[in-house]
Design an enzyme around this catalytic site. Structure first.
Site, short mmCIF file in Angstrom:
data_model
loop_
_atom_site.label_atom_id
_atom_site.label_comp_id
_atom_site.label_asym_id
_atom_site.label_seq_id
_atom_site.Cartn_x
_atom_site.Cartn_y
_atom_site.Cartn_z
CB ALA A 145 -31.45 56.98 -9.56
N GLY B 191 -32.54 47.32 -10.25
CA GLY B 191 -31.64 48.37 -9.46
C GLY B 191 -31.18 49.47 -10.53
CG ASN B 192 -30.85 53.14 -9.80
OD1 ASN B 192 -29.80 53.91 -9.57
ND2 ASN B 192 -32.16 53.03 -9.16
CG HIS B 193 -25.54 51.67 -13.86
ND1 HIS B 193 -24.40 50.51 -13.25
CD2 HIS B 193 -26.28 51.48 -15.24
CE1 HIS B 193 -24.89 49.72 -14.26
NE2 HIS B 193 -25.50 50.25 -14.93
CB SER B 194 -28.14 55.66 -8.32
OG SER B 194 -27.57 56.65 -7.49
#
Ligand code: C5P
Length: 222
Positions: free
Chosen positions: A96, A29-32
Protein backbone atom coordinates in the site's frame (compact mmCIF):
# COMPACT_ATOMS: atom_id res chain seq x y z
CA UNK A 1 -1.80 -29.67 -1.30
CA UNK A 2 1.18 -29.07 -3.47
CA UNK A 3 0.15 -26.26 -5.81
CA UNK A 4 1.64 -25.59 -9.19
CA UNK A 5 5.39 -25.22 -9.37
CA UNK A 6 7.24 -21.93 -9.82
CA UNK A 7 10.72 -23.44 -9.83
CA UNK A 8 13.47 -20.99 -10.82
CA UNK A 9 11.08 -18.10 -11.43
CA UNK A 10 12.46 -14.85 -10.05
CA UNK A 11 9.69 -13.03 -8.25
CA UNK A 12 9.80 -9.58 -6.69
CA UNK A 13 7.03 -8.84 -4.20
CA UNK A 14 6.32 -5.57 -2.42
CA UNK A 15 4.43 -5.48 0.85
CA UNK A 16 3.42 -3.30 3.77
CA UNK A 17 2.31 0.29 3.98
CA UNK A 18 4.85 3.01 3.24
CA UNK A 19 5.52 5.68 5.86
CA UNK A 20 6.04 9.27 4.78
CA UNK A 21 7.88 11.33 7.42
CA UNK A 22 6.57 14.71 8.54
CA UNK A 23 9.30 15.38 11.11
CA UNK A 24 11.71 13.16 13.10
CA UNK A 25 8.89 11.58 15.13
CA UNK A 26 5.81 11.60 12.85
CA UNK A 27 4.75 10.13 9.58
CA UNK A 28 1.74 9.65 7.32
CA UNK A 29 0.88 5.96 7.08
CA UNK A 30 -1.96 3.58 6.28
CA UNK A 31 -3.60 0.44 7.70
CA UNK A 32 -1.77 -2.14 5.59
CA UNK A 33 -0.47 -5.00 7.77
CA UNK A 34 1.67 -6.52 5.03
CA UNK A 35 0.00 -9.93 5.51
CA UNK A 36 -1.12 -10.41 1.92
CA UNK A 37 2.30 -9.66 0.40
CA UNK A 38 4.19 -11.73 3.00
CA UNK A 39 1.84 -14.65 2.47
CA UNK A 40 2.34 -14.54 -1.30
CA UNK A 41 6.12 -14.39 -0.72
CA UNK A 42 6.04 -17.41 1.58
CA UNK A 43 3.92 -19.50 -0.78
CA UNK A 44 5.97 -18.52 -3.85
CA UNK A 45 9.19 -19.57 -2.06
CA UNK A 46 7.56 -22.85 -1.06
CA UNK A 47 6.77 -23.46 -4.73
CA UNK A 48 10.42 -23.07 -5.65
CA UNK A 49 10.60 -19.45 -6.77
CA UNK A 50 13.52 -17.15 -6.00
CA UNK A 51 11.72 -14.50 -3.99
CA UNK A 52 12.78 -10.96 -3.10
CA UNK A 53 10.51 -8.99 -0.80
CA UNK A 54 10.76 -5.20 -0.78
CA UNK A 55 8.88 -4.28 2.34
CA UNK A 56 7.71 -1.21 4.16
CA UNK A 57 7.65 -1.55 7.99
CA UNK A 58 5.44 -4.38 9.29
CA UNK A 59 5.23 -6.51 12.45
CA UNK A 60 5.81 -9.68 10.40
CA UNK A 61 8.73 -12.08 10.19
CA UNK A 62 10.54 -12.61 6.91
CA UNK A 63 9.36 -15.97 5.51
CA UNK A 64 11.95 -18.74 5.27
CA UNK A 65 13.91 -18.69 2.04
CA UNK A 66 12.89 -15.14 1.12
CA UNK A 67 15.34 -12.27 0.71
CA UNK A 68 13.94 -9.20 2.42
CA UNK A 69 14.82 -5.58 1.74
CA UNK A 70 13.44 -3.03 4.19
CA UNK A 71 12.32 0.43 3.11
CA UNK A 72 10.22 3.14 4.69
CA UNK A 73 8.98 5.57 2.05
CA UNK A 74 7.41 5.22 -1.38
CA UNK A 75 10.44 6.90 -2.92
CA UNK A 76 12.78 4.32 -1.31
CA UNK A 77 10.51 1.50 -2.47
CA UNK A 78 10.52 2.95 -5.97
CA UNK A 79 14.32 3.09 -6.04
CA UNK A 80 14.85 -0.46 -4.79
CA UNK A 81 12.22 -1.91 -7.12
CA UNK A 82 13.74 -0.11 -10.11
CA UNK A 83 17.21 -1.45 -9.25
CA UNK A 84 15.89 -5.01 -9.06
CA UNK A 85 13.20 -5.08 -11.74
CA UNK A 86 15.32 -5.97 -14.77
CA UNK A 87 16.29 -9.38 -13.37
CA UNK A 88 12.74 -10.45 -12.42
CA UNK A 89 10.32 -12.74 -14.24
CA UNK A 90 7.33 -11.69 -12.18
CA UNK A 91 6.57 -8.62 -10.07
CA UNK A 92 3.70 -8.60 -7.59
CA UNK A 93 2.86 -5.25 -6.03
CA UNK A 94 0.96 -5.90 -2.82
CA UNK A 95 2.30 -2.83 -0.99
CA UNK A 96 0.00 0.00 0.00
CA UNK A 97 2.06 2.86 -1.36
CA UNK A 98 1.36 6.41 -0.23
CA UNK A 99 0.28 8.50 -3.19
CA UNK A 100 1.53 11.70 -1.53
CA UNK A 101 4.39 12.70 0.78
CA UNK A 102 5.07 15.86 2.77
CA UNK A 103 6.90 18.26 0.48
CA UNK A 104 9.33 19.18 3.26
CA UNK A 105 10.39 17.01 6.19
CA UNK A 106 10.89 19.25 9.23
CA UNK A 107 14.37 18.88 10.65
CA UNK A 108 13.10 19.18 14.21
CA UNK A 109 9.93 18.01 15.90
CA UNK A 110 7.15 20.41 14.92
CA UNK A 111 5.92 22.46 17.90
CA UNK A 112 2.24 23.12 18.37
CA UNK A 113 0.71 26.55 18.76
CA UNK A 114 -2.86 27.82 18.68
CA UNK A 115 -3.20 28.06 14.90
CA UNK A 116 -3.97 25.30 12.41
CA UNK A 117 -1.11 23.47 10.80
CA UNK A 118 -0.95 23.01 7.04
CA UNK A 119 1.28 20.32 5.57
CA UNK A 120 1.76 20.55 1.83
CA UNK A 121 1.88 17.16 0.08
CA UNK A 122 3.47 16.31 -3.25
CA UNK A 123 2.95 13.27 -5.45
CA UNK A 124 4.96 10.10 -5.03
CA UNK A 125 5.93 8.11 -8.11
CA UNK A 126 3.46 5.37 -9.08
CA UNK A 127 5.80 2.39 -8.98
CA UNK A 128 3.46 -0.01 -10.70
CA UNK A 129 2.57 2.39 -13.51
CA UNK A 130 6.29 2.99 -14.12
CA UNK A 131 6.89 -0.78 -14.28
CA UNK A 132 3.98 -1.08 -16.72
CA UNK A 133 5.54 1.56 -18.97
CA UNK A 134 8.80 -0.30 -19.34
CA UNK A 135 7.47 -3.86 -19.25
CA UNK A 136 8.54 -6.36 -21.86
CA UNK A 137 8.25 -10.09 -21.10
CA UNK A 138 7.73 -9.66 -17.41
CA UNK A 139 4.48 -10.61 -15.72
CA UNK A 140 3.04 -7.73 -13.70
CA UNK A 141 0.48 -8.23 -10.94
CA UNK A 142 -1.24 -5.46 -9.00
CA UNK A 143 -3.71 -5.12 -6.17
CA UNK A 144 -6.65 -2.78 -6.10
CA UNK A 145 -8.15 -1.85 -2.74
CA UNK A 146 -11.42 -0.19 -3.60
CA UNK A 147 -14.30 1.22 -1.60
CA UNK A 148 -16.65 1.61 -4.59
CA UNK A 149 -17.13 0.31 -8.15
CA UNK A 150 -14.75 -2.59 -7.46
CA UNK A 151 -14.63 -4.26 -10.86
CA UNK A 152 -14.78 -1.15 -13.01
CA UNK A 153 -11.97 0.53 -11.07
CA UNK A 154 -9.81 -2.59 -11.05
CA UNK A 155 -10.24 -3.12 -14.79
CA UNK A 156 -9.35 0.49 -15.43
CA UNK A 157 -6.11 -0.01 -13.40
CA UNK A 158 -5.28 -3.26 -15.19
CA UNK A 159 -5.49 -1.36 -18.47
CA UNK A 160 -3.89 1.94 -17.47
CA UNK A 161 -0.95 0.37 -15.59
CA UNK A 162 -0.42 -2.29 -18.27
CA UNK A 163 -0.83 -5.27 -15.90
CA UNK A 164 -1.41 -8.97 -16.54
CA UNK A 165 -3.43 -9.62 -13.39
CA UNK A 166 -5.06 -7.58 -10.69
CA UNK A 167 -6.56 -8.73 -7.40
CA UNK A 168 -9.41 -6.44 -6.46
CA UNK A 169 -10.64 -6.18 -2.83
CA UNK A 170 -13.58 -4.37 -1.41
CA UNK A 171 -12.02 -2.68 1.63
CA UNK A 172 -15.43 -1.77 3.06
CA UNK A 173 -16.08 -5.48 3.73
CA UNK A 174 -14.91 -6.59 7.17
CA UNK A 175 -13.58 -9.93 5.90
CA UNK A 176 -11.32 -8.42 3.23
CA UNK A 177 -8.39 -6.09 2.82
CA UNK A 178 -6.35 -4.31 5.49
CA UNK A 179 -5.38 -6.09 8.70
CA UNK A 180 -7.66 -9.12 8.29
CA UNK A 181 -6.55 -12.76 8.08
CA UNK A 182 -8.99 -13.43 5.29
CA UNK A 183 -9.53 -11.85 1.94
CA UNK A 184 -12.34 -11.80 -0.54
CA UNK A 185 -12.19 -10.36 -3.98
CA UNK A 186 -11.82 -11.02 -7.61
CA UNK A 187 -8.79 -11.89 -9.74
CA UNK A 188 -9.04 -10.13 -13.08
CA UNK A 189 -6.91 -10.86 -16.14
CA UNK A 190 -7.07 -9.54 -19.69
CA UNK A 191 -9.40 -12.39 -20.59
CA UNK A 192 -11.28 -13.49 -17.49
CA UNK A 193 -12.49 -12.90 -13.97
CA UNK A 194 -12.29 -15.35 -11.08
CA UNK A 195 -14.42 -14.44 -8.12
CA UNK A 196 -12.99 -15.55 -4.77
CA UNK A 197 -15.18 -16.26 -1.75
CA UNK A 198 -13.94 -15.26 1.72
CA UNK A 199 -10.74 -17.27 2.17
CA UNK A 200 -7.69 -17.26 4.42
CA UNK A 201 -4.95 -15.11 2.90
CA UNK A 202 -2.86 -18.31 2.41
CA UNK A 203 -5.53 -19.66 0.08
CA UNK A 204 -5.86 -16.35 -1.77
CA UNK A 205 -2.07 -16.33 -2.27
CA UNK A 206 -2.27 -19.87 -3.56
CA UNK A 207 -5.01 -19.09 -6.08
CA UNK A 208 -3.16 -15.99 -7.25
CA UNK A 209 0.04 -17.97 -7.82
CA UNK A 210 -1.95 -20.69 -9.65
CA UNK A 211 -3.26 -18.03 -12.02
CA UNK A 212 0.25 -16.67 -12.55
CA UNK A 213 1.53 -20.16 -13.34
CA UNK A 214 -1.32 -20.66 -15.81
CA UNK A 215 -0.47 -17.42 -17.57
CA UNK A 216 3.20 -18.43 -17.80
CA UNK A 217 2.24 -21.83 -19.21
CA UNK A 218 -0.07 -20.26 -21.78
CA UNK A 219 2.74 -17.93 -22.85
CA UNK A 220 5.08 -20.89 -23.16
CA UNK A 221 2.65 -22.57 -25.55
CA UNK A 222 2.45 -19.58 -27.88
O1 C5P B 1 -3.81 3.27 -8.03
P1 C5P B 1 -3.84 2.35 -6.86
O2 C5P B 1 -2.99 2.82 -5.71
O3 C5P B 1 -5.20 1.93 -6.39
O4 C5P B 1 -3.19 1.01 -7.45
C1 C5P B 1 -2.93 -0.06 -6.64
C2 C5P B 1 -1.73 -0.82 -7.15
O5 C5P B 1 -0.70 0.09 -7.57
C3 C5P B 1 -1.14 -1.68 -6.07
O6 C5P B 1 -0.66 -2.86 -6.67
C4 C5P B 1 -0.02 -0.78 -5.52
O7 C5P B 1 1.02 -1.55 -4.92
C5 C5P B 1 0.45 -0.05 -6.75
N1 C5P B 1 0.98 1.33 -6.49
C6 C5P B 1 2.32 1.60 -6.70
N2 C5P B 1 2.81 2.88 -6.49
C7 C5P B 1 1.99 3.86 -6.06
C8 C5P B 1 0.61 3.60 -5.87
C9 C5P B 1 0.15 2.31 -6.07
O8 C5P B 1 3.07 0.70 -7.08
N3 C5P B 1 2.49 5.08 -5.87
Amino acid sequence: TKGLELTDQRILITAGGTQEPIDPVRFIGNHSSGKMGYTVAKEAARRGAEVTLVTAPTALQTPVGVESIQVQTAQQMYERVMELQAEQDIIIKAAAVADYRPQKIAENKIKKDDSDLVIKLERNPDILAELGNRKEEKLLVGFAAESEDLIANAEEKLERKNLDLILANDITADDAGFGTDTNRGIIISRTDREELPTLPKEEVASRLLDRITNLLERRGEQ
